[in-house]
Design a protein around this motif. Structure first.
Motif, PDB file in Angstrom:
ATOM      1  N   SER A  33       0.449  -1.384  -0.056  1.00  0.00           N
ATOM      2  CA  SER A  33       0.196   0.081   0.088  1.00  0.00           C
ATOM      3  C   SER A  33       0.946   1.433   0.326  1.00  0.00           C
ATOM      4  N   ALA A 164      -3.200  -8.349  -4.959  1.00  0.00           N
ATOM      5  CA  ALA A 164      -4.182  -8.252  -4.576  1.00  0.00           C
ATOM      6  C   ALA A 164      -5.116  -6.973  -3.822  1.00  0.00           C
ATOM      7  N   ALA A 165      -3.450  -6.714  -2.915  1.00  0.00           N
ATOM      8  CA  ALA A 165      -3.605  -4.777  -2.075  1.00  0.00           C
ATOM      9  C   ALA A 165      -3.817  -4.099  -2.541  1.00  0.00           C
ATOM     10  N   ALA A 168      -6.325  -2.871  -4.378  1.00  0.00           N
ATOM     11  CA  ALA A 168      -7.643  -2.954  -3.613  1.00  0.00           C
ATOM     12  C   ALA A 168      -7.713  -1.236  -3.056  1.00  0.00           C
ATOM     13  N   GLY A 173     -11.231  -0.399  -2.274  1.00  0.00           N
ATOM     14  CA  GLY A 173     -12.022  -1.178  -0.936  1.00  0.00           C
ATOM     15  C   GLY A 173     -10.922  -3.281  -1.649  1.00  0.00           C
ATOM     16  N   PRO A 174     -10.952  -3.576  -0.212  1.00  0.00           N
ATOM     17  CA  PRO A 174     -10.766  -5.006  -0.567  1.00  0.00           C
ATOM     18  C   PRO A 174     -11.664  -6.095  -1.049  1.00  0.00           C
ATOM     19  N   ALA A 177     -11.280  -7.063  -4.144  1.00  0.00           N
ATOM     20  CA  ALA A 177     -10.322  -7.469  -4.562  1.00  0.00           C
ATOM     21  C   ALA A 177     -10.221  -8.932  -4.135  1.00  0.00           C
ATOM     22  N   LEU A 200      -7.450 -11.699   0.936  1.00  0.00           N
ATOM     23  CA  LEU A 200      -8.820 -10.810   1.794  1.00  0.00           C
ATOM     24  C   LEU A 200      -8.197  -9.879   2.723  1.00  0.00           C
ATOM     25  N   ALA A 203      -5.300  -7.564   1.622  1.00  0.00           N
ATOM     26  CA  ALA A 203      -6.139  -6.335   0.116  1.00  0.00           C
ATOM     27  C   ALA A 203      -7.100  -5.402   1.459  1.00  0.00           C
ATOM     28  N   GLY A 204      -7.586  -5.585   2.511  1.00  0.00           N
ATOM     29  CA  GLY A 204      -8.839  -5.114   3.840  1.00  0.00           C
ATOM     30  C   GLY A 204      -6.978  -4.487   4.595  1.00  0.00           C
ATOM     31  N   ALA A 207      -6.029  -1.170   2.005  1.00  0.00           N
ATOM     32  CA  ALA A 207      -6.762  -0.333   1.779  1.00  0.00           C
ATOM     33  C   ALA A 207      -6.798   0.193   3.192  1.00  0.00           C
ATOM     34  N   SER A 223      -8.377   6.962  -5.203  1.00  0.00           N
ATOM     35  CA  SER A 223      -9.368   5.809  -5.638  1.00  0.00           C
ATOM     36  C   SER A 223     -10.301   5.599  -7.053  1.00  0.00           C
TER      37      SER A 223
END
Length: 433
Positions: A33, A164-165, A168, A173-174, A177, A200, A203-204, A207, A223
């Protein structure tokens, strides 16, 4: 142009190491991120400098029709050099779609040069593909130092978690993703069970950190999102128009892709020459649009993210003639960029679908918000061979209008996806032969 996930990512990890894998995936979301934030902040600054700050300093208001030409010429030269001379060819060609398969770290210099040398200078592509490469490569670099051994299924899962991150971050948002990774892995034939939870979690975390960095630094990095739309309700006419509108928009998107595919052999033989040609053609399209409509050439160049916000806020501000010219000019520029430049295919396609939807909103009984939703859903489903991801992305973009617009979004996704599959068959058969 399918989304690919390496087979290793879908293999199950030993049960005893899965908790450690989850922990590493959560940790991976933090540096990914941060890297994504730095990339988007630099991209935003460069774009604003070229298209807003510098023209204002020079007293060029409104922006003249010729302004895109020198910048897009430079973009073609830079992207062509990255594609021809650096490992990884500056990233995979946008016509190949998006891939959550991690990019090797050795590809990062070429990916970053092609992205920062093309996207802010006017390439009609989005930042999602370079961000995926940054996320996956960053995760693999960390895995080499502290994580599982390179080449193992666990290392592949961490690489996908990094991608995935990044998803997101760019899509806001996750949830999208998780859906994207699950559908992409499942479509590749691999087992998604062990992949989804690490992705997941990554990604969470990503985000959350991305949002915190934005609040802390105050930098205008955002975003993909739409401003608040006017509340709308569905009527029978909206449902009746959805099927032909979605089929027509999918057909148009596929014609743009077909033009790009015809240019691919030339792009493979002479990447620099075609990249320069793509930049110049895009500049001509932007200049022609500005001269014909009296509007800004910026509406033709770039990814369309900012223009999409303006279009959704004030669809009546674009007349029918301007919309037709915009779709034609940006469509040609999009096809050239898909074949010769580097970036993501979703953002410009989403904008073109929205513009087509607003244009079709003039049909009797077709509301402006349902038409906009149908256009975005149909274009996204035609670009991505992942219908669930397309439906979730457009639904999240609609915000408060998501629930009432869900029926037309789902119908448009199914119709556009089926139309795209039918239109892809001849090309797929030709490629197999």
């Amino acid at each position: 142009m399918g989304e690919r996930t390496g087979p290793a990512a879908g293999k199950t990890a030993p049960a005893g190491g899965y908790a450690r894998l989850l922990l590493l995936a959560g940790l991976v979301g933090v540096p990914v991120s941060v890297a994504a934030f730095a990339f988007l902040a630099l991209l935003h600054w460069m774009t604003a400098f070229v298209w807003e700050d510098l023209p204002a300093d020079l007293g060029l208001d409104p922006l003249p029709w010729w302004w895109p030409a020198p910048w897009l010429l430079a973009a073609g030269i830079i992207v062509g050099a990255a594609a021809a001379r650096l490992p990884g060819g500056g990233g995979h060609r946008p016509l190949e779609g998006l891939s959550v398969e991690p990019a090797p770290p050795s590809y990062l210099p070429g990916v970053l040069l092609a992205a920062l040398g093309g996207l802010p200078l006017g390439a009609v592509l989005g930042p999602e593909a370079p961000l995926l490469a940054v996320g996956g490569a960053t995760a693999l670099l960390l895995a080499r130092r502290r994580g599982p051994r390179h080449g193992t299924p666990e290392a592949a899962v961490l690489g996908v978690a990094g991608s995935a991150a990044a998803i997101a971050v760019v899509f806001g948002g996750p949830l999208i993703a998780a859906v994207f990774v699950l559908e992409a892995v499942a479509s590749s034939g691999a087992k998604p069970t062990r992949v989804v939870l690490p992705c997941l979690l990554s990604a969470g975390v990503g985000a959350l950190v991305f949002t915190g960095l934005g609040d802390w630094t105050g930098l205008p990095v955002s975003s993909l999102h739409l401003p608040g739309l006017e509340p709308a309700a569905l009527h029978l006419a909206d449902l009746l128009w959805t099927v032909p509108a979605a089929a027509a928009i999918a057909l148009g998107v596929k014609q743009i892709h077909a033009l790009g595919h015809r240019l691919v052999p030339l792009a493979e033989r002479r990447p620099t020459a075609l990249a320069v040609a793509a930049g110049l053609v895009t500049a001509v399209c932007a200049g022609a649009y500005a001269l014909a409509t009296g509007r800004s050439p910026v509406e033709v160049v770039l990814s369309g993210q900012d223009s999409l916000a303006r279009l959704s806020t004030d669809p009546a501000g674009f007349g029918a003639g301007a919309l037709i010219a915009l779709i034609a000019c940006k469509g040609v520029a999009y096809a050239m960029s898909l074949a010769a430049l580097r970036g993501g295919p979703i953002f410009p396609g989403l904008f073109l679908g929205a513009a087509a939807g607003v244009l079709l909103g003039a049909l009797p009984g077709f509301g402006s918000v349902p038409a906009l939703a149908v256009g975005m859903a149909a274009a996204t489903a035609a670009i991505l061979p992942l219908p669930v991801s397309a439906a979730v992305l457009v639904t999240l973009l609609l915000g408060a209008d998501a629930a009432p617009m869900a029926p037309v979004v789902l119908i448009a996704v199914v119709v556009a996806f089926a139309t795209g599959q039918v239109l892809e068959r001849p090309r797929t058969a030709e490629a197999a032969a």
